[in-house]
Write a protein that holds these residues in place. Structure first.
Motif, PDB file in Angstrom:
ATOM      1  N   GLU A  47       0.864  -1.179   0.000  1.00  0.00           N
ATOM      2  CA  GLU A  47       0.000   0.000   0.000  1.00  0.00           C
ATOM      3  C   GLU A  47       0.899   1.226   0.000  1.00  0.00           C
ATOM      4  N   GLY A  48       1.212   1.699  -1.197  1.00  0.00           N
ATOM      5  CA  GLY A  48       2.207   2.757  -1.324  1.00  0.00           C
ATOM      6  C   GLY A  48       1.834   4.033  -0.615  1.00  0.00           C
ATOM      7  N   ALA A  49       0.546   4.395  -0.620  1.00  0.00           N
ATOM      8  CA  ALA A  49       0.147   5.640   0.033  1.00  0.00           C
ATOM      9  C   ALA A  49       0.403   5.575   1.527  1.00  0.00           C
ATOM     10  N   ASP A  50       0.039   4.447   2.163  1.00  0.00           N
ATOM     11  CA  ASP A  50       0.288   4.301   3.594  1.00  0.00           C
ATOM     12  C   ASP A  50       1.780   4.271   3.879  1.00  0.00           C
ATOM     13  N   SER A  51       2.546   3.580   3.040  1.00  0.00           N
ATOM     14  CA  SER A  51       3.988   3.508   3.240  1.00  0.00           C
ATOM     15  C   SER A  51       4.609   4.885   3.164  1.00  0.00           C
ATOM     16  N   ALA A  52       4.190   5.657   2.174  1.00  0.00           N
ATOM     17  CA  ALA A  52       4.751   6.999   2.030  1.00  0.00           C
ATOM     18  C   ALA A  52       4.406   7.860   3.227  1.00  0.00           C
ATOM     19  N   ALA A  53       3.181   7.737   3.715  1.00  0.00           N
ATOM     20  CA  ALA A  53       2.780   8.547   4.864  1.00  0.00           C
ATOM     21  C   ALA A  53       3.574   8.170   6.105  1.00  0.00           C
ATOM     22  N   ARG A  54       3.782   6.858   6.319  1.00  0.00           N
ATOM     23  CA  ARG A  54       4.552   6.448   7.496  1.00  0.00           C
ATOM     24  C   ARG A  54       6.006   6.848   7.353  1.00  0.00           C
ATOM     25  N   GLY A  55       6.513   6.893   6.108  1.00  0.00           N
ATOM     26  CA  GLY A  55       7.916   7.250   5.906  1.00  0.00           C
ATOM     27  C   GLY A  55       8.173   8.736   5.950  1.00  0.00           C
ATOM     28  N   ALA A  56       7.130   9.545   5.837  1.00  0.00           N
ATOM     29  CA  ALA A  56       7.316  10.999   5.823  1.00  0.00           C
ATOM     30  C   ALA A  56       7.619  11.514   7.219  1.00  0.00           C
ATOM     31  N   ARG A  57       8.378  12.590   7.270  1.00  0.00           N
ATOM     32  CA  ARG A  57       8.710  13.210   8.548  1.00  0.00           C
ATOM     33  C   ARG A  57       8.018  14.557   8.642  1.00  0.00           C
ATOM     34  N   ARG A  58       7.420  14.809   9.791  1.00  0.00           N
ATOM     35  CA  ARG A  58       6.814  16.121   9.991  1.00  0.00           C
ATOM     36  C   ARG A  58       7.881  17.119  10.404  1.00  0.00           C
ATOM     37  N   ARG A  59       7.647  18.368  10.023  1.00  0.00           N
ATOM     38  CA  ARG A  59       8.592  19.419  10.358  1.00  0.00           C
ATOM     39  C   ARG A  59       8.664  19.625  11.852  1.00  0.00           C
ATOM     40  N   GLU A  60       9.868  19.847  12.356  1.00  0.00           N
ATOM     41  CA  GLU A  60      10.020  20.189  13.763  1.00  0.00           C
ATOM     42  C   GLU A  60       9.708  21.667  13.950  1.00  0.00           C
ATOM     43  N   PRO A  61       9.125  22.028  15.102  1.00  0.00           N
ATOM     44  CA  PRO A  61       8.861  23.443  15.344  1.00  0.00           C
ATOM     45  C   PRO A  61      10.165  24.234  15.336  1.00  0.00           C
ATOM     46  N   GLN A  62      10.128  25.409  14.754  1.00  0.00           N
ATOM     47  CA  GLN A  62      11.316  26.237  14.667  1.00  0.00           C
ATOM     48  C   GLN A  62      11.177  27.443  15.585  1.00  0.00           C
ATOM     49  N   ILE A  97       2.623  27.087  -0.269  1.00  0.00           N
ATOM     50  CA  ILE A  97       1.226  27.097   0.193  1.00  0.00           C
ATOM     51  C   ILE A  97       1.037  26.095   1.329  1.00  0.00           C
ATOM     52  N   ALA A  98       1.604  24.901   1.170  1.00  0.00           N
ATOM     53  CA  ALA A  98       1.465  23.866   2.198  1.00  0.00           C
ATOM     54  C   ALA A  98       2.067  24.321   3.524  1.00  0.00           C
ATOM     55  N   ARG A  99       3.207  24.986   3.455  1.00  0.00           N
ATOM     56  CA  ARG A  99       3.845  25.460   4.689  1.00  0.00           C
ATOM     57  C   ARG A  99       3.024  26.604   5.314  1.00  0.00           C
ATOM     58  N   GLU A 100       2.620  27.545   4.479  1.00  0.00           N
ATOM     59  CA  GLU A 100       1.912  28.719   4.998  1.00  0.00           C
ATOM     60  C   GLU A 100       0.566  28.345   5.595  1.00  0.00           C
ATOM     61  N   GLU A 101      -0.092  27.332   5.010  1.00  0.00           N
ATOM     62  CA  GLU A 101      -1.401  26.920   5.508  1.00  0.00           C
ATOM     63  C   GLU A 101      -1.297  25.798   6.531  1.00  0.00           C
ATOM     64  N   ASP A 102      -0.037  25.424   6.836  1.00  0.00           N
ATOM     65  CA  ASP A 102       0.265  24.497   7.944  1.00  0.00           C
ATOM     66  C   ASP A 102      -0.327  23.112   7.753  1.00  0.00           C
ATOM     67  N   TRP A 103      -0.299  22.611   6.527  1.00  0.00           N
ATOM     68  CA  TRP A 103      -0.644  21.207   6.335  1.00  0.00           C
ATOM     69  C   TRP A 103       0.485  20.422   5.697  1.00  0.00           C
ATOM     70  N   ALA A 104       1.643  21.054   5.538  1.00  0.00           N
ATOM     71  CA  ALA A 104       2.790  20.361   4.970  1.00  0.00           C
ATOM     72  C   ALA A 104       3.354  19.351   5.967  1.00  0.00           C
ATOM     73  N   LEU A 105       3.867  18.255   5.453  1.00  0.00           N
ATOM     74  CA  LEU A 105       4.541  17.278   6.313  1.00  0.00           C
ATOM     75  C   LEU A 105       5.876  17.838   6.780  1.00  0.00           C
TER      76      LEU A 105
END
Length: 487
Positions: A19-34, A479-487
């Protein structure tokens, strides 16, 4: 070869779920707060933006001049800083940036202080000048600009006096990058060509290794109307007695590269003969690859990038590093190579930036790149539906891009980036409708609106793929970063 490079040579997953979509989601890293920037950092950022504005005031990157002498003249005035480090020079039509990033990551794992120049950037110009894996700091960028600016103006005056155009954006940027790498200083520079090769500003550097990713039609108005003509221009980066590493090419492209290499008495290593990908298996967050290099075999390497083309890019990068460190005669240390692979990133190349629904960005901007994107989507993911959000620049083969995406896309949303070179969305939509049919096409000129609507409409097993131009991909990532939904 520098002492640091010679010293470095002495140093020595699980199966995919399907299941590539699930694999990609689990492999993605969320941004650390800066943390918020300090006043000094804010001032440096403002100064760096002023440098970028000065670069933009010059003739733009879309209009490169087929000349080397102006860049060479500035470099001579600066004392030829590009000769203070070794160079791996990389050109091709697709895969240049990913191959460059993989090679740089391997060299850094070997303990070398690395430089990396790529183009274009997705967000800030600092991304093009990378030192030890990090975009150059604003202060370093500003200080180096102050150092070189008098010499740029001197050459501008000479050119103008002779009835020629002043230094262009890319010529000035190349000079700046070379100066920054010398100031760092770096041991080795992985240098991506801006356009072509023979007359590209980066070609004032002499590459110890000349690397060619797949060559196809692109920038025909600048580089030539046939693959052979384009390959001939790109072959200009081959220098006397250099090592040459090339991906598998069409016959007409390979003939040109071999002819140029023979002329310069350069040794050529070809994918499929001297090195190759032996196997590639989907894994969580990327793939596991087995590579046969020029000097050794390297099994079970985790590569955090998706797509068959990225495995091939990795094989080219491995051969390039083998050619650089030991002229293709000494195998790389497997643990060091694994470390180099594990830390690779390639922003904007088949990159997952959001989930539920998955949002993927890919900088495919010609038919060859779009075909590779299609293969990767089919081979690495298991989406219930794919919606392509496309925006293409006016000087590209828009029909070829859409035709390559059409078989794997359920529908198209046609938009446009904020580049002044972008095709108007309505104009592009007419072509997309002719290819895909009216029932599969909708138009939304504003990218932020298109993404917001699709994220509301689609389910967690669906995908949005933003592609067609690098400027569109960069805008989507902002856009993803500014709207805060980017991984």
């Amino acid at each position: 070869m520098s002492d640091a490079i010679e010293d470095s040579m002495d140093d020595g997953m699980d199966d995919a779920t399907g299941e590539g979509a699930d694999s990609a989601a689990r492999g993605a890293r969320r941004r650390e707060p800066q943390r918020p920037p300090t006043p000094e950092e804010l001032a440096d950022r403002e100064a760096a933006e002023s440098v970028y504005a000065e670069l933009l005031s010059r003739l733009g990157e879309a209009n490169p001049q087929p000349r080397l002498e102006p860049t060479r003249r500035v470099m001579e005035l600066l004392g030829d800083p590009q000769r203070s480090y070794a160079v791996i020079h990389i050109t091709g039509t697709n895969g240049k940036t990913s191959t460059s990033r993989i090679a740089e990551s391997i060299l850094r794992a070997y303990g070398l202080r690395t430089g990396l120049m790529t183009s274009p950037h997705l967000d800030r110009v600092n991304e093009r000048i990378v030192i030890d894996g990090e975009p150059i700091a604003d202060r370093a960028l500003v200080d180096n600009w102050a150092d070189i600016q008098p010499y740029l103006l001197m050459v501008d005056a000479e050119l103008t006096a002779n009835g020629e155009l002043p230094l262009t954006y890319f010529e000035a940027l190349t000079v700046l990058a070379f100066a920054c790498f010398a100031d760092a200083p770096v041991d080795v520079l992985v240098l991506e060509v801006g356009m072509g090769g023979e007359w590209d500003s980066t070609n004032v550097a002499d590459g110890d290794v000349a690397v060619f990713t797949p060559i196809a039609l692109d920038h025909e108005n600048r580089l030539g109307r046939t693959v052979a003509e384009i390959a001939r221009t790109k072959a200009g980066i081959i220098k006397p007695a250099a090592q040459v590493v090339t991906a598998l090419q069409s016959t007409e492209a390979m003939d040109e590269l071999l002819r140029a290499a023979e002329h310069d008495e350069a040794e050529v290593s070809v994918e499929g003969v001297a090195f190759q990908v032996q196997d590639a298996r989907l894994a969580v967050g990327g793939q596991v690859v087995d590579i046969r290099g020029r000097a050794g075999e390297y099994p079970d390497l985790f590569l955090p990038l998706f797509g068959e083309h990225q495995a091939q890019n990795a094989a080219v990068a491995v051969a390039a590093v083998e050619s650089f460190l030991g002229a293709g005669t000494q195998p790389l240390a497997l643990d060091v190579l694994a470390e180099g692979f594990a830390t690779v990133t390639s922003p904007g190349r088949l990159q997952l930036i959001g989930i539920e629904p998955s949002v993927i960005v890919d900088a495919a901007h010609n038919p060859h790149g779009a075909e590779a994107l299609g293969r990767a989507l089919m081979g690495s993911f298991a989406f219930e539906s794919i919606t392509a959000v496309v925006g293409i620049l006016a000087d590209k083969d828009e029909r070829g891009i859409i035709e390559a995406l059409d078989p794997i896309v359920d529908r198209f949303v046609v938009t446009q980036s904020d580049s002044d070179r972008a095709l108007p969305a309505d104009e592009l939509a007419e072509l997309v409708t002719r290819v895909a049919g009216p029932d599969r096409v909708r138009v939304e000129p504003e990218l932020d609106v298109a993404l917001a609507e699709l994220r509301d409409e689609l389910g967690p097993r669906d995908a949005i793929v933003v592609t067609g131009s690098i400027t569109l991909v960069g805008q989507a990532m902002r856009i993803a970063r500014e709207e805060d939904w980017a991984l």
